[in-house]
Design a protein around this motif. Structure first.
Motif, short mmCIF file in Angstrom:
data_model
loop_
_atom_site.label_atom_id
_atom_site.label_comp_id
_atom_site.label_asym_id
_atom_site.label_seq_id
_atom_site.Cartn_x
_atom_site.Cartn_y
_atom_site.Cartn_z
N HIS A 293 0.78 -1.37 -0.06
CA HIS A 293 0.18 0.01 -0.04
C HIS A 293 0.89 1.40 -0.01
N ASN A 294 1.98 1.33 0.95
CA ASN A 294 2.84 2.30 0.74
C ASN A 294 3.56 2.60 -0.44
N LYS A 295 3.99 1.57 -1.10
CA LYS A 295 4.43 1.67 -2.29
C LYS A 295 3.71 2.14 -3.37
N LEU A 296 2.38 1.92 -3.45
CA LEU A 296 1.36 2.50 -4.42
C LEU A 296 1.21 3.75 -4.13
N GLU A 297 1.25 4.23 -2.76
CA GLU A 297 0.77 5.83 -2.66
C GLU A 297 2.36 6.70 -3.00
N GLU A 298 3.39 5.98 -3.07
CA GLU A 298 4.53 6.77 -3.35
C GLU A 298 4.33 7.19 -4.93
N ILE A 299 3.42 6.58 -5.71
CA ILE A 299 3.34 7.08 -6.93
C ILE A 299 2.10 7.70 -7.52
N CYS A 300 1.30 7.54 -6.47
CA CYS A 300 0.02 8.10 -6.95
C CYS A 300 -0.40 9.38 -5.88
N LEU A 301 0.33 9.53 -4.81
CA LEU A 301 -0.06 10.90 -4.09
C LEU A 301 0.89 11.88 -4.05
N ASP A 302 0.53 13.04 -4.20
CA ASP A 302 1.46 14.26 -4.41
C ASP A 302 2.42 14.33 -3.12
N LYS A 303 3.34 15.23 -3.05
CA LYS A 303 4.35 15.25 -2.09
C LYS A 303 3.64 15.87 -0.85
N ASP A 304 2.91 16.98 -0.87
CA ASP A 304 2.06 17.39 0.26
C ASP A 304 1.35 16.69 1.07
N THR A 305 0.52 15.97 0.16
CA THR A 305 -0.48 14.86 0.68
C THR A 305 0.23 13.84 1.36
N TYR A 306 1.30 13.20 0.55
CA TYR A 306 1.96 11.93 1.19
C TYR A 306 2.76 12.23 2.46
N HIS A 307 3.40 13.23 2.51
CA HIS A 307 4.26 13.93 3.88
C HIS A 307 3.01 14.07 4.90
N TYR A 308 2.04 14.74 4.47
CA TYR A 308 1.07 15.13 5.68
C TYR A 308 0.40 13.91 6.13
N LYS A 309 0.09 12.83 5.41
CA LYS A 309 -0.75 11.75 5.69
C LYS A 309 0.19 10.83 6.39
N GLN A 310 1.42 11.00 6.56
CA GLN A 310 2.39 10.31 7.35
C GLN A 310 2.28 10.50 8.91
N GLY A 311 2.11 11.66 9.02
CA GLY A 311 1.52 12.31 10.42
C GLY A 311 0.24 12.02 10.99
N ILE A 312 -0.66 12.02 9.79
CA ILE A 312 -1.94 11.36 10.26
C ILE A 312 -1.98 9.94 10.64
N GLY A 313 -1.19 9.12 9.92
CA GLY A 313 -1.04 7.70 10.08
C GLY A 313 -0.60 7.51 11.51
N GLU A 314 0.39 8.26 12.16
CA GLU A 314 0.94 8.18 13.24
C GLU A 314 0.04 8.49 14.44
#
Length: 410
Positions: A293-314
């Motif tokens: 799932h994380n591998k797929l998000e690497e190519i499907c999410l833009d940088k801001d969303t991908y980085h912000y979502k990491q904090g949300i996941g925590e």
């Protein structure tokens, strides 16, 4: 709580050591109250459920419910957590944590249908599960009395529990030598206690009977196994081109991961109640899914969303770990996560080899990776001279600060 008013109790029942002795203990200490046992089938396997009704009734229960919650567990709890990429303290994939709110909700439903006076659980006063069960019960039955024997009785250890069981002729599937505290469901198997209580001790992965969901990396095949997982909006739906229901998909990944020694984690975690606790976890299919799932998000999410979502996941992981599934914040975070998953669709190919998960290719119709822009070869898309102005503006605050330091002689 006035014990005289407790005439019917619904007990969260697994048939393990704790809950096996709780039935006679309740009848001894709560005026011979009626005990209705409820076993939640969250994928722990037929071996743990077999003979449970006979055992519950023999030890004093009036009836046993076996609630099949596997589908709901995977679709409404596991997938929600997977989409959030929620991992507690970078290692724990929350296998016990997100099963408890589902089980507690079903306990409330049965207690209300049966007209029960209280709900009872077998969680210890040192653990996280007491909080997870009780917060979830309060979310649906705020006035329901809760009985927690570990906070009442004078039993101090699992050895003393075995003594009690033997004195009351309660059959057990464990011995004092194999007395690990375990929790098993479709997502994982946890091991705690005995030699694992000392973090200096290496887990005995190669010891026969220790691992149940797979083998150690050393015992895994010398040949790698490839698997391709297809996701739709962040949810895994097929393996190697075969569409599967959620339960079957996870079960097959557990088999593949287990056979290849994938998903073993040795963790010293910070419990909600304040202490550190050491556990060994087997999460073969879950570990594969998180990686994919994380591998797929690497190519499907833009940088801001991908980085912000990491904090949300925590934060999501912390809420789940702390038993706050049925809270406004967890629901709000899930809404945010769902809004990010609209383009998380595609295929992830992985190579499983001796405990390792190796990326072997990822594709998506929504991929934001543009080979024409990223290429090291000649292209007509990206004007490298544009970087001059970008760097000048991006570095302007740093330049101004440096000039001020020069001016002040610092």
């Amino acid at each position: 709580m006035d014990k005289k008013n407790i005439k019917k109790v619904v007990l969260a029942y697994s048939g393990g050591l704790d809950t096996s002795i709780i039935i006679p203990w309740l009848k001894e200490n709560y005026n011979n109250c009626e005990v209705i046992a409820v076993a939640a089938d969250v994928g722990q396997g037929s071996g743990e459920l077999e003979g449970l009704e006979e055992k519950a009734k023999k030890t004093g229960a009036s009836k046993l419910y076996i609630a099949d919650l596997k589908k709901q567990f995977v679709e409404d709890y596991i997938w929600e957590t997977l989409k959030a990429d929620a991992v507690y303290e970078n290692k724990y994939l929350l296998g016990t944590s997100f099963a408890r709110p589902l089980i507690a909700k079903r306990l409330v439903e049965i207690a209300q249908a049966e007209g029960a006076d209280a709900i009872c659980h077998g969680c210890t006063g040192k653990g996280n599960d007491q909080v997870r069960f009780e917060l979830s019960i309060k979310a649906f039955a705020p006035n329901m009395p809760i009985i927690a024997p570990w906070r009442e009785w004078n039993i101090q250890s699992r050895d003393e529990e075995i003594d009690y069981a033997e004195a009351h002729n309660i059959p057990l599937k464990i011995t004092r030598e194999t007395n690990y505290s375990k929790d098993k469901n479709l997502w994982h198997l946890s091991h705690e206690g005995l030699d694992l209580e000392d973090p200096a001790n290496e887990p005995q992965y190669n010891k026969p009977g220790f691992l149940e969901l797979g083998v150690s990396p050393e015992q895994a095949p010398d040949k790698p196994t490839y698997v391709t997982i297809h996701f739709e909006k962040g949810v895994p739906v097929s393996l190697d081109g075969q569409k599967l229901c959620a339960v079957d998909l996870l079960s097959q990944l557990n088999k593949l991961g287990g056979e290849n020694g994938v998903g073993l984690a040795d963790i010293v975690e910070n419990r909600l109640v304040g202490m550190k606790s050491r556990g060994v976890y087997e999460t073969p299919g879950g570990t594969i899914l998180y990686h994919a799932h994380n591998k797929l998000e690497e190519i499907c999410l833009d940088k801001d969303t991908y980085h912000y979502k990491q904090g949300i996941g925590e934060k999501f992981a912390e809420l789940v770990y702390d038993g706050k599934w049925f809270t406004p914040l967890r629901e709000a975070l899930s809404a945010f996560v769902d809004s990010t998953q609209g383009t998380v669709t595609g295929d992830v190919k992985l190579k499983l080899y001796k405990g390792n998960i190796i990326d072997a290719g990822v594709t998506s119709p929504y991929s934001l990776y543009d080979e024409e822009i990223a290429t090291f070869s000649a292209d007509d898309v990206y004007d490298q001279s544009d970087a001059d102005g970008f760097i000048n503006l991006f570095g302007l605050p740093l330049k101004v600060q440096a000039l001020k330091k020069l001016k002040l002689g610092k």
